[in-house]
Motif scaffolding. Structure first.
Motif, mmCIF file in Angstrom:
data_model
loop_
_atom_site.group_PDB
_atom_site.id
_atom_site.type_symbol
_atom_site.label_atom_id
_atom_site.label_comp_id
_atom_site.label_asym_id
_atom_site.label_seq_id
_atom_site.Cartn_x
_atom_site.Cartn_y
_atom_site.Cartn_z
ATOM 1 N N ASP A 143 6.834 4.945 1.589
ATOM 2 C CA ASP A 143 6.439 6.319 1.902
ATOM 3 C C ASP A 143 5.206 6.267 2.799
ATOM 4 O OD1 ASP A 143 6.029 9.027 1.950
ATOM 5 O OD2 ASP A 143 5.126 9.130 -0.036
ATOM 6 N N PHE A 144 5.444 6.275 4.111
ATOM 7 C CA PHE A 144 4.332 6.186 5.057
ATOM 8 C C PHE A 144 3.682 7.549 5.254
ATOM 9 C CE2 PHE A 144 6.972 2.508 6.130
ATOM 10 C CZ PHE A 144 6.018 1.515 6.105
ATOM 11 N N ASP A 145 2.414 7.523 5.660
ATOM 12 C CA ASP A 145 1.643 8.754 5.779
ATOM 13 C C ASP A 145 2.009 9.548 7.026
ATOM 14 O OD1 ASP A 145 0.012 8.380 3.428
ATOM 15 O OD2 ASP A 145 -0.952 6.743 4.507
ATOM 16 N N SER A 146 1.505 10.776 7.087
ATOM 17 C CA SER A 146 1.768 11.667 8.212
ATOM 18 C C SER A 146 1.170 11.100 9.490
ATOM 19 C CB SER A 146 1.171 13.050 7.936
ATOM 20 O OG SER A 146 1.723 13.598 6.762
ATOM 21 N N ALA A 186 0.823 -1.219 0.000
ATOM 22 C CA ALA A 186 0.000 0.000 0.000
ATOM 23 C C ALA A 186 0.851 1.260 0.000
ATOM 24 C CB ALA A 186 -0.930 -0.001 1.211
ATOM 25 N N HIS A 187 2.145 1.111 0.290
ATOM 26 C CA HIS A 187 3.029 2.271 0.386
ATOM 27 C C HIS A 187 4.210 2.222 -0.581
ATOM 28 C CE1 HIS A 187 0.878 2.257 4.269
ATOM 29 N NE2 HIS A 187 0.992 3.570 4.191
ATOM 30 N N VAL A 188 4.319 1.133 -1.333
ATOM 31 C CA VAL A 188 5.380 0.998 -2.333
ATOM 32 C C VAL A 188 4.725 0.594 -3.648
ATOM 33 C CG1 VAL A 188 7.522 -0.160 -2.982
ATOM 34 C CG2 VAL A 188 7.039 0.293 -0.567
ATOM 35 N N ALA A 189 4.650 1.513 -4.570
ATOM 36 C CA ALA A 189 3.888 1.298 -5.801
ATOM 37 C C ALA A 189 4.430 0.145 -6.639
ATOM 38 C CB ALA A 189 3.872 2.576 -6.628
ATOM 39 N N THR A 190 5.735 -0.092 -6.585
ATOM 40 C CA THR A 190 6.346 -1.104 -7.452
ATOM 41 C C THR A 190 6.394 -2.494 -6.831
ATOM 42 O OG1 THR A 190 8.539 -0.504 -6.595
ATOM 43 C CG2 THR A 190 7.787 0.606 -8.611
#
Length: 267
Positions: free
Chosen positions: A176-179, A106-110
């Motif tokens: 890329d984790f959310d705020s 869910a946080h790494v598109a590839t």
């Protein structure tokens, strides 16, 4: 586990916030020492488990923005894993691995989720069973030990563990984790409070969401709309500013009531 060690060293800066995974060195030492094959296999299971738990702790499961990244059935599975991690029963190894991969995807598109799950789920299920029945340390063994794993089986387990751990760490290094939670918008919190949740999910909500749910129930009780949408939901959708003002007034009223109910201290 030389490949994993080399990968961690080459990408050290990416794992500063994880303490460079120095606490996992004990697993590599046990695996490399090969005191027994089953001792090494048990350490492989613990290593994967430790990396998966680290991945899961990076995700703020209550962040509405984060939750929207998942399909409903995936989110329910991840929520279940979080609840077990916080509880007394502990989480199952294979679902823990699956949840960690789901969070990464869910946080790494590839990330190729289906490929790693096809390989990793079956391996983790077998590895967990093997550790439970033959592990030297976790559950103890009778003496003499009746069934022991061969060194060839240990080599297979170590090799697959090396591949899986590198995959997880590589994805984690670019995730890329959310705020954090405190940066949620008020609208995000309200929308979360209107979601239907089962009893286990409701046990894990934070104080502000509980306040919003109580406020919504109070509005609906005071303004019944038989056969129609909830009054609270209609108010929020049509007049969000009025909804927020009334919610703040509700919180102030509760605070005043609690202050009045609190007994005065005596000297």
């Amino acid at each position: 586990m030389e490949k994993t060690r080399v990968f961690l060293k080459a990408n050290k800066d990416s794992f500063e916030s994880y303490g460079y995974f120095d606490d996992h060195d004990i697993y590599y030492e046990v695996i490399e020492q090969k005191i027994t094959s089953d001792n090494s296999i048990e350490a492989c299971k613990a290593l994967i488990e430790g990396v998966c738990k680290t991945i899961l702790t990076q995700m703020d499961a209550r962040n509405p923005k984060t939750r929207r990244r998942f399909l409903d059935h995936d989110l329910k599975a991840v929520d279940s894993t979080f609840q077990k991690m916080k509880g007394k029963t502990g989480e199952d190894f294979q679902p823990l691995f699956k949840s960690a991969v789901t969070v990464l995807s869910a946080h790494v598109a590839t990330l190729e989720k289906e490929i790693i799950l096809d390989v990793g789920n079956a391996f983790c299920k077998s590895l967990g069973r093997l550790r439970n029945t033959r592990g030297d340390i976790s559950h103890g063994q009778t003496s003499p030990k009746i069934v022991k794993s061969s060194i060839e089986l240990e080599k297979i387990v170590v090799s697959l563990t090396d591949v899986i751990v590198i995959f997880l760490l590589e994805a984690l290094s670019i995730a890329d984790f959310d705020s954090p939670h405190e940066e949620y918008s008020f609208a995000d919190l309200v929308n979360e409070a209107f979601l239907l949740k089962d009893s286990e999910q409701l046990e894990d909500i934070d104080e502000e969401e509980q306040l919003l749910r109580d406020f919504n129930d109070d509005l609906d009780w005071s303004n019944p709309l038989p056969g129609k949408a909830r009054y609270s939901l209609a108010l929020f959708n049509q007049y969000p500013e009025d909804y927020e003002v009334q919610f703040r007034d509700y919180c102030d009223q509760l605070q005043n009531e609690n202050a009045e109910a609190k007994p005065e201290s005596t000297t």
